[in-house]
Design a protein around this motif. Structure first.
Motif, short mmCIF file in Angstrom:
data_model
loop_
_atom_site.label_atom_id
_atom_site.label_comp_id
_atom_site.label_asym_id
_atom_site.label_seq_id
_atom_site.Cartn_x
_atom_site.Cartn_y
_atom_site.Cartn_z
N TRP A 121 0.82 -1.20 0.00
CA TRP A 121 0.00 0.00 0.00
C TRP A 121 0.86 1.26 0.00
O TRP A 121 1.97 1.28 0.55
CB TRP A 121 -0.91 0.04 1.24
CG TRP A 121 -2.07 -0.89 1.16
CD1 TRP A 121 -3.34 -0.59 0.76
CD2 TRP A 121 -2.08 -2.28 1.50
NE1 TRP A 121 -4.14 -1.71 0.82
CE2 TRP A 121 -3.39 -2.76 1.27
CE3 TRP A 121 -1.12 -3.17 1.96
CZ2 TRP A 121 -3.76 -4.08 1.50
CZ3 TRP A 121 -1.49 -4.48 2.17
CH2 TRP A 121 -2.78 -4.93 1.95
N ARG A 122 0.32 2.29 -0.62
CA ARG A 122 0.87 3.64 -0.53
C ARG A 122 -0.27 4.58 -0.21
O ARG A 122 -1.42 4.37 -0.64
CB ARG A 122 1.52 4.07 -1.86
CG ARG A 122 2.84 3.36 -2.17
CD ARG A 122 3.92 3.87 -1.25
NE ARG A 122 5.25 3.37 -1.58
CZ ARG A 122 5.81 2.31 -1.04
NH1 ARG A 122 5.14 1.59 -0.15
NH2 ARG A 122 7.03 1.95 -1.36
N ASP A 123 0.01 5.63 0.57
CA ASP A 123 -0.99 6.67 0.82
C ASP A 123 -0.36 8.02 0.53
O ASP A 123 0.71 8.10 -0.10
CB ASP A 123 -1.54 6.58 2.25
CG ASP A 123 -0.45 6.71 3.32
OD1 ASP A 123 0.62 7.29 3.02
OD2 ASP A 123 -0.67 6.22 4.45
N GLY A 124 -1.03 9.10 0.96
CA GLY A 124 -0.54 10.43 0.63
C GLY A 124 0.77 10.79 1.27
O GLY A 124 1.40 11.78 0.91
N THR A 125 1.23 9.96 2.24
CA THR A 125 2.49 10.26 2.92
C THR A 125 3.70 9.64 2.22
O THR A 125 4.83 10.07 2.45
CB THR A 125 2.46 9.76 4.38
OG1 THR A 125 2.42 8.33 4.38
CG2 THR A 125 1.24 10.30 5.11
N ASN A 126 3.48 8.60 1.38
CA ASN A 126 4.63 7.91 0.79
C ASN A 126 4.40 7.48 -0.66
O ASN A 126 5.11 6.63 -1.17
CB ASN A 126 5.01 6.68 1.63
CG ASN A 126 3.88 5.67 1.72
OD1 ASN A 126 2.82 5.84 1.14
ND2 ASN A 126 4.12 4.61 2.48
N LEU A 127 3.41 8.09 -1.31
CA LEU A 127 3.09 7.69 -2.68
C LEU A 127 4.25 7.94 -3.64
O LEU A 127 4.39 7.25 -4.65
CB LEU A 127 1.83 8.43 -3.16
CG LEU A 127 1.28 8.05 -4.52
CD1 LEU A 127 0.96 6.57 -4.58
CD2 LEU A 127 0.05 8.88 -4.86
N ALA A 128 5.10 8.89 -3.31
CA ALA A 128 6.24 9.21 -4.19
C ALA A 128 7.39 8.21 -4.04
O ALA A 128 8.33 8.23 -4.84
CB ALA A 128 6.73 10.62 -3.91
N ASN A 129 7.32 7.35 -3.01
CA ASN A 129 8.41 6.40 -2.77
C ASN A 129 8.29 5.20 -3.71
O ASN A 129 7.24 4.54 -3.74
CB ASN A 129 8.39 5.91 -1.33
CG ASN A 129 8.61 7.03 -0.33
OD1 ASN A 129 9.03 8.12 -0.69
ND2 ASN A 129 8.31 6.75 0.92
N PRO A 130 9.34 4.85 -4.46
CA PRO A 130 9.29 3.64 -5.29
C PRO A 130 9.04 2.40 -4.44
O PRO A 130 9.38 2.36 -3.25
CB PRO A 130 10.67 3.61 -5.95
CG PRO A 130 11.18 5.01 -5.86
CD PRO A 130 10.61 5.58 -4.59
N LEU A 131 8.45 1.39 -5.05
CA LEU A 131 8.10 0.16 -4.36
C LEU A 131 8.86 -1.01 -4.98
O LEU A 131 8.85 -1.18 -6.20
CB LEU A 131 6.59 -0.09 -4.48
CG LEU A 131 6.07 -1.45 -3.99
CD1 LEU A 131 6.28 -1.61 -2.50
CD2 LEU A 131 4.59 -1.59 -4.34
N THR A 132 9.52 -1.80 -4.14
CA THR A 132 10.14 -3.04 -4.57
C THR A 132 9.39 -4.21 -3.95
O THR A 132 9.27 -4.30 -2.73
CB THR A 132 11.62 -3.12 -4.17
OG1 THR A 132 12.35 -2.07 -4.83
CG2 THR A 132 12.23 -4.45 -4.57
N VAL A 133 8.85 -5.07 -4.81
CA VAL A 133 8.07 -6.21 -4.37
C VAL A 133 8.98 -7.43 -4.28
O VAL A 133 9.58 -7.84 -5.28
CB VAL A 133 6.91 -6.50 -5.33
CG1 VAL A 133 6.11 -7.71 -4.87
CG2 VAL A 133 6.01 -5.27 -5.46
N GLN A 134 9.09 -8.00 -3.09
CA GLN A 134 9.87 -9.22 -2.88
C GLN A 134 8.89 -10.35 -2.59
O GLN A 134 8.17 -10.33 -1.60
CB GLN A 134 10.86 -9.03 -1.73
CG GLN A 134 11.93 -8.00 -2.04
CD GLN A 134 12.90 -7.81 -0.91
OE1 GLN A 134 12.49 -7.77 0.25
NE2 GLN A 134 14.18 -7.70 -1.22
N PHE A 135 8.87 -11.34 -3.46
CA PHE A 135 7.88 -12.40 -3.38
C PHE A 135 8.29 -13.49 -2.40
O PHE A 135 9.48 -13.78 -2.24
CB PHE A 135 7.65 -13.00 -4.77
CG PHE A 135 6.96 -12.07 -5.72
CD1 PHE A 135 5.58 -12.00 -5.76
CD2 PHE A 135 7.69 -11.26 -6.59
CE1 PHE A 135 4.94 -11.14 -6.64
CE2 PHE A 135 7.07 -10.41 -7.47
CZ PHE A 135 5.68 -10.34 -7.49
N LEU A 136 7.28 -14.10 -1.79
CA LEU A 136 7.48 -15.24 -0.89
C LEU A 136 7.52 -16.51 -1.73
O LEU A 136 6.67 -16.72 -2.59
CB LEU A 136 6.32 -15.31 0.11
CG LEU A 136 6.40 -16.37 1.20
CD1 LEU A 136 7.49 -16.02 2.21
CD2 LEU A 136 5.05 -16.48 1.91
#
Length: 524
Positions: free
Chosen positions: A356-371
């Motif tokens: 999830w991203r909200d208005g506080t961290n939407l600008a932060n890139p996301l790295t998805v690490q799968f299980l």
């Protein structure tokens, strides 16, 4: 002398008794799953086991059970077997920590166990009240006519890429415009309400990276409109809500649309080869951003982004107000391992991550690490005994494994919850019959969280809707997945959503889950 000997012996016996704590009570209630009405289950066998010690009882008319286990037990295994012929599945909870059920007074608390069962009929209640949200969808002052008109039978089908003239109310009801750009959404309530409110999303879901829906790997809205709160009066009348579309483009409309960089890290997945240029290519992944737009509404899909060998993609998302935490952009990412059978891609195992991203961290890139996914220890099509021991490899980071057995039609027969990598089916399966089985796990849910959950909701969450995912339509899935689809449909029709699990710090950390391939076996 004799008195002294008896005194010493008495002290010794008292010491032995003092070292053996008295039995402790274990009690609870057995119901059908909430989706099946949540009724008490009478006559279910309840078996508690501590090591080689066992105790058994049956539930009463009110579904209650009570039994005694050794006083020094720290964990126990509980199996609930429903009466035969009622369509309910059995459950096993292995190595449950007893300490969590102790009250401050030393007595065990009650457990509520929910057995998966066929959905129940809707009980009589208030007569339904209906209202209609209606209006015209325009783009540049001109009406937007849908090229893929829907019927009311598709009211709860989600928006699909390459459709235009879509209008979504409350995140769950979707209709299309007519040739004049007009739409009408029925809103029904059985809760004796006289009005209902929900957000509205509308537009053309026709944006692609290639301009061709058949070859694209990125899909998003080309135009949209979002209304946070629309009221519908449930007195048979229509409420007007006209919608003027604007670009879903971060360059043309930067105040309302932005981007989120999402990278897929598949390095933790064993036996996955995501390189389409490799002869051993057998895996790809997809990210689906959605807009969780209001407390009183569901979520709207914003796009589908397929990673065929790519590590990173730029997702178009709705721009949340800076600093706001009440709204979220949810990103569902799925990594799929497949094989080709008769020129068709067949799903093997899959791993899924929610972030999830909200208005506080939407600008932060996301790295998805799968299980990583559990790898089953028994070959497909094996012949096993009536009470087989099912085994699988451990997954780093997994908390609890859920091993499930299904009949030939994909209906759940038994599910076992265990921290270990093997579990025995606790009752005889039918001689000569064939069964499917698989193993699920995640990195957050503890054993105690599973007790009191609806196991049917877990099955519904695992449904892979290949028909909805544009690039996955050629995928063939098992009867188990098709049955999960029926459960998912029932939840969406009755609740408007599929219940999620119990996770700690969900929005901050997200969660990861995975499920093995589905294999079959025959009982000798």
């Amino acid at each position: 002398m004799k008195k002294t000997w008896f005194l010493a012996t008495g002290i010794s016996l008292l010491g032995l008794w003092a070292c053996t704590p008295p039995p402790q009570g274990l009690q609870g209630n057995v119901f059908t799953s909430p989706s099946a009405g949540g009724q008490p289950v009478h006559g279910a066998r309840v078996i508690a086991q501590v090591g080689t010690w066992k105790a058994e009882t049956t539930t009463g008319l009110n579904g209650h059970f009570s039994l005694q286990i050794p006083g020094n037990a720290q964990t126990f295994t509980l199996t609930v077997i429903p009466p035969a012929g009622q369509g309910m599945a059995a459950l096993t909870f292995a190595e449950v920590p007893l300490s969590a059920y102790r009250s401050p007074y030393g007595a065990a608390s009650e457990m509520n166990i929910y057995l998966p069962a066929p959905p129940s009929r809707i009980l009589p209640g208030y007569p339904p009240r209906t209202g209609y949200l209606t209006g015209t969808v325009t783009l540049g002052g001109q009406p937007v006519a849908s090229s893929t008109p829907r019927t009311l039978n598709q009211l709860f089908a989600p928006p699909t890429p390459c459709e235009d003239g879509l209008v979504v109310f409350g995140g769950v009801r979707t209709v299309t415009t007519d040739s004049n750009g007009q739409y009408q959404i029925p809103v029904i309530s059985t809760n004796n309400l006289y009005a209902a409110s929900g957000s509205v999303w509308a537009g053309n879901y026709t944006g692609t990276d290639t301009g061709n829906c058949n070859t694209a790997t990125e899909y998003y809205w080309s135009y949209f409109q979002y209304v946070p709160d629309a009221w519908v009066y449930l007195n048979g009348s229509s409420t007007q809500q006209d919608l003027a579309l604007e670009p879903f483009d971060p360059q043309a409309n930067p105040s309302r649309v932005t981007t989120l960089q999402v990278t897929h890290d598949l390095s933790g997945l064993s036996q996955y080869n995501p390189d389409p240029n490799s002869p051993g290519w057998n895996a790809f992944s997809v990210s689906i951003p959605t807009f969780n737009h209001a407390i009183h509404s569901g979520e709207v899909e914003l796009g589908q982004y397929y990673y065929f060998g790519q590590a990173s993609k730029t997702l178009r998302v709705y721009k949340l107000p800076p600093g706001a935490s009440a709204q979220q952009i949810a990103v569902t990412s799925i990594a799929i391992r497949f094989r080709i059978v008769d020129n068709t891609l067949e799903v093997l195992d899959l791993s899924q991550a929610q972030n999830w991203r909200d208005g506080t961290n939407l600008a932060n890139p996301l790295t998805v690490q799968f299980l990583d996914t559990p790898k089953l220890g028994i070959e497909d099509g094996a012949t096993l005994g009536a009470t087989p021991t099912l085994t699988w490899n451990p997954v780093a980071g997994a908390k609890v494994y859920v091993v499930s057995v299904y009949d030939e039609g994909g209906n759940l027969v038994w599910a076992g919850f265990t921290p270990n990598t093997s579990l025995v089916v606790p009752f005889p399966l039918t001689t000569g019959a064939s069964y499917f089985w698989d193993v699920y796990t995640d990195d957050q849910t503890e054993m105690l969280d599973y007790i009191g959950m609806d196991p049917a909701a877990l099955q519904a969450r695992l449904y892979l809707d290949a028909e909805h995912l544009v690039r996955l339509k050629s995928l063939r899935t098992s009867p188990v997945n098709r049955q999960r689809g029926e459960l998912a449909k029932a939840f969406l029709n009755n609740l408007g959503y599929i219940p999620q699990g119990t996770y700690q710090k969900l929005l901050q950390t997200g969660y990861r889950e995975s499920v093995s391939e589905t294999r079959s076996f025959t009982v000798q």
